[in-house]
Scaffold this active site. Structure first.
Site, PDB file in Angstrom:
ATOM      1  N   TYR A 292     -53.187 -54.991  92.773  1.00 36.71           N
ATOM      2  CA  TYR A 292     -53.415 -53.779  91.970  1.00 36.71           C
ATOM      3  C   TYR A 292     -54.280 -52.788  92.750  1.00 36.71           C
ATOM      4  O   TYR A 292     -53.955 -51.595  92.842  1.00 36.71           O
ATOM      5  CB  TYR A 292     -54.099 -54.173  90.653  1.00 36.71           C
ATOM      6  CG  TYR A 292     -54.307 -53.016  89.693  1.00 36.71           C
ATOM      7  CD1 TYR A 292     -53.230 -52.478  88.981  1.00 36.71           C
ATOM      8  CD2 TYR A 292     -55.573 -52.469  89.486  1.00 36.71           C
ATOM      9  CE1 TYR A 292     -53.415 -51.427  88.091  1.00 36.71           C
ATOM     10  CE2 TYR A 292     -55.768 -51.419  88.602  1.00 36.71           C
ATOM     11  CZ  TYR A 292     -54.678 -50.894  87.910  1.00 36.71           C
ATOM     12  OH  TYR A 292     -54.870 -49.851  87.031  1.00 36.71           O
TER      13      TYR A 292
ATOM     14  N   LYS B  73     -53.157 -49.033  94.029  1.00 33.26           N
ATOM     15  CA  LYS B  73     -53.821 -47.800  93.568  1.00 33.26           C
ATOM     16  C   LYS B  73     -54.486 -47.071  94.749  1.00 33.26           C
ATOM     17  O   LYS B  73     -54.554 -45.837  94.751  1.00 33.26           O
ATOM     18  CB  LYS B  73     -54.833 -48.114  92.465  1.00 33.26           C
ATOM     19  CG  LYS B  73     -54.187 -48.636  91.169  1.00 33.26           C
ATOM     20  CD  LYS B  73     -53.272 -47.613  90.526  1.00 33.26           C
ATOM     21  CE  LYS B  73     -52.766 -48.051  89.151  1.00 33.26           C
ATOM     22  NZ  LYS B  73     -51.874 -47.068  88.525  1.00 33.26           N
TER      23      LYS B  73
HETATM   24  N1  LIG Z   1     -55.662 -49.317  80.463  1.00 30.50           N
HETATM   25  C1  LIG Z   1     -56.636 -49.213  81.368  1.00 30.50           C
HETATM   26  O1  LIG Z   1     -57.772 -49.656  81.142  1.00 30.50           O
HETATM   27  C2  LIG Z   1     -56.384 -48.518  82.683  1.00 30.50           C
HETATM   28  C3  LIG Z   1     -57.457 -48.255  83.539  1.00 30.50           C
HETATM   29  C4  LIG Z   1     -57.231 -47.605  84.753  1.00 30.50           C
HETATM   30  C5  LIG Z   1     -55.937 -47.211  85.100  1.00 30.50           C
HETATM   31  N2  LIG Z   1     -54.904 -47.484  84.240  1.00 30.50           N
HETATM   32  C6  LIG Z   1     -53.559 -47.045  84.634  1.00 30.50           C
HETATM   33  O2  LIG Z   1     -53.018 -46.242  83.595  1.00 30.50           O
HETATM   34  C7  LIG Z   1     -51.595 -46.428  83.523  1.00 30.50           C
HETATM   35  C8  LIG Z   1     -51.184 -46.834  82.112  1.00 30.50           C
HETATM   36  O3  LIG Z   1     -51.879 -48.017  81.776  1.00 30.50           O
HETATM   37  P1  LIG Z   1     -51.704 -48.706  80.341  1.00 30.50           P
HETATM   38  O4  LIG Z   1     -52.865 -49.633  80.193  1.00 30.50           O
HETATM   39  O5  LIG Z   1     -51.421 -47.696  79.319  1.00 30.50           O
HETATM   40  O6  LIG Z   1     -50.383 -49.586  80.623  1.00 30.50           O
HETATM   41  P2  LIG Z   1     -49.440 -50.373  79.618  1.00 30.50           P
HETATM   42  O7  LIG Z   1     -49.927 -50.289  78.221  1.00 30.50           O
HETATM   43  O8  LIG Z   1     -49.203 -51.718  80.215  1.00 30.50           O
HETATM   44  O9  LIG Z   1     -48.079 -49.519  79.728  1.00 30.50           O
HETATM   45  C9  LIG Z   1     -47.393 -49.505  80.941  1.00 30.50           C
HETATM   46  C10 LIG Z   1     -46.225 -48.525  80.828  1.00 30.50           C
HETATM   47  O10 LIG Z   1     -45.491 -48.587  82.061  1.00 30.50           O
HETATM   48  C11 LIG Z   1     -44.116 -48.775  81.749  1.00 30.50           C
HETATM   49  N3  LIG Z   1     -43.451 -49.581  82.771  1.00 30.50           N
HETATM   50  C12 LIG Z   1     -43.820 -50.789  83.246  1.00 30.50           C
HETATM   51  N4  LIG Z   1     -42.904 -51.254  84.124  1.00 30.50           N
HETATM   52  C13 LIG Z   1     -41.933 -50.300  84.194  1.00 30.50           C
HETATM   53  C14 LIG Z   1     -40.716 -50.198  84.903  1.00 30.50           C
HETATM   54  N5  LIG Z   1     -40.283 -51.169  85.728  1.00 30.50           N
HETATM   55  N6  LIG Z   1     -39.969 -49.089  84.729  1.00 30.50           N
HETATM   56  C15 LIG Z   1     -40.370 -48.112  83.880  1.00 30.50           C
HETATM   57  N7  LIG Z   1     -41.517 -48.152  83.177  1.00 30.50           N
HETATM   58  C16 LIG Z   1     -42.285 -49.235  83.333  1.00 30.50           C
HETATM   59  C17 LIG Z   1     -44.120 -49.497  80.417  1.00 30.50           C
HETATM   60  O11 LIG Z   1     -42.922 -49.226  79.730  1.00 30.50           O
HETATM   61  P3  LIG Z   1     -41.710 -50.269  79.498  1.00 30.50           P
HETATM   62  O12 LIG Z   1     -42.271 -51.656  79.527  1.00 30.50           O
HETATM   63  O13 LIG Z   1     -41.152 -49.827  78.189  1.00 30.50           O
HETATM   64  O14 LIG Z   1     -40.800 -49.974  80.647  1.00 30.50           O
HETATM   65  C18 LIG Z   1     -45.299 -48.860  79.698  1.00 30.50           C
HETATM   66  O15 LIG Z   1     -44.895 -47.678  79.049  1.00 30.50           O
HETATM   67  C19 LIG Z   1     -51.259 -47.463  84.619  1.00 30.50           C
HETATM   68  O16 LIG Z   1     -50.871 -46.812  85.803  1.00 30.50           O
HETATM   69  C20 LIG Z   1     -52.582 -48.194  84.818  1.00 30.50           C
HETATM   70  O17 LIG Z   1     -52.671 -48.788  86.093  1.00 30.50           O
HETATM   71  C21 LIG Z   1     -55.086 -48.133  83.060  1.00 30.50           C
END
Ligand SMILES: NC(=O)c1ccc[n+]([C@@H]2O[C@H](COP(=O)([O-])OP(=O)(O)OC[C@H]3O[C@@H](n4cnc5c(N)ncnc54)[C@H](OP(=O)(O)O)[C@@H]3O)[C@@H](O)[C@H]2O)c1
Length: 256
Positions: free
Chosen positions: A161, A165
């Site tokens: 990860y 990033k």
């Molecule tokens: N949550 C945190 O604390 C946090 C902190 C720092 C950074 N981030 C970043 O913020 C972003 C969103 O995080 P989140 O926590 O909201 O993630 P999440 O709830 O796991 O959602 C991930 C999204 O990515 C999509 N996705 C995954 N694999 C895919 C694929 N092969 N093709 C198309 N879409 C795909 C999923 O949709 P489907 O499964 O429907 O395809 C889902 O909509 C990420 O880049 C993460 O690294 C998150």
């Protein structure tokens, strides 16, 4: 004299948000639509996108779902072409989709590596490329890549990860160098732990939360609205001079 009051409106803009089926991406789609953008929402899960579209429409916005598998370049190109055909332009691309997983480095498999790199880095790059070509022709575009605090500091058990990033930050800089003079800004946003349905289970565990808060100078985890504020800023006229940067939304985590 032009008013120096910044303009945060996205009125008249078309925004494409990946990973919009849940979590941060779902919230970003709602927020960008609330700021006036017409939104293309993309992910693999059609029914979840449909329910998001209904929610945006009920609030008076305009949204269209596009299914995509970001592991496949052909699927990315088809999705962006379809959104472009539908709306006639693509002004804002939010490359939000991303996977995170806990793995001790010695336990990471080739398929763990491939899946995370394919979505977080390769898919993100080819989405930039496909949308970037449209934006360069338009002479205007805003690309916002979802990075993480884990792009600049190591987080144990997150080798792949963190590497993905870190790669996002570097791609962001290079694309900004290549495209900014032609009207396309490229930036990244680096959140700390954000409370979402996906992180709730861990963050609702008092022991885990305590460990996180011990590293967070601001004394609280982030919200989806915190991330949306940064994304809307970078996408709006107010952010016009900002390119090639990583805007941390990390409560000071990486300041120490
Ligand atoms: N949550 C945190 O604390 C946090 C902190 C720092 C950074 N981030 C970043 O913020 C972003 C969103 O995080 P989140 O926590 O909201 O993630 P999440 O709830 O796991 O959602 C991930 C999204 O990515 C999509 N996705 C995954 N694999 C895919 C694929 N092969 N093709 C198309 N879409 C795909 C999923 O949709 P489907 O499964 O429907 O395809 C889902 O909509 C990420 O880049 C993460 O690294 C998150």
């Amino acid at each position: 004299m032009t008013s120096p009051h910044p303009n945060f409106s996205l009125s008249g803009q078309v925004a494409l948000i990946t990973g919009a089926s849940r979590g941060i991406g779902r919230g970003l789609a709602l927020a960008l639509a609330g700021a006036g953008a017409r939104v293309a929402v993309a992910a693999r899960s059609g029914p979840e996108l449909d329910s998001l579209v209904r929610e945006i429409s009920a609030a008076g916005g305009e949204a269209v779902p596009f299914t995509v598998d970001l592991r496949q370049v052909a699927s990315i190109e088809a999705m962006i072409a379809a959104a472009h055909r539908h709306f006639g332009r693509v002004d804002i691309l939010v490359n939000n989709a991303g996977l995170g997983a806990n793995h001790d480095a010695e336990a990471v498999t080739e398929s763990d590596w491939d899946e995370m790199m394919d979505v977080n880095l390769k898919g993100l790059f080819f989405a930039c490329q496909a949308a970037g070509k449209i934006m360069l022709k338009q002479g205007h575009g805003r690309i916002i890549n979802m990075s993480s605090q884990a792009s600049v500091v190591g987080i144990p058990r997150h080798a792949v990860y963190c590497a993905s990033k870190g790669g996002v930050n570097q791609l962001t800089k290079v694309l900004a160098l290549e495209w900014s003079a032609r009207g396309v800004t490229v930036n990244a946003v680096g959140p700390t732990f954000i409370y979402t349905p996906g992180t709730a289970e861990r963050l609702d565990n008092p022991e885990f939360l305590q460990g996180v808060l011990a590293r967070l100078p601001i004394g609280k985890v982030g919200t989806i609205a915190d991330v949306a504020g940064a994304v809307i800023y970078l996408a709006s006229p107010a952010g016009a001079m900002v390119t090639g940067t990583l805007l941390m939304v990390d409560g000071g985590w990486t300041a120490q």
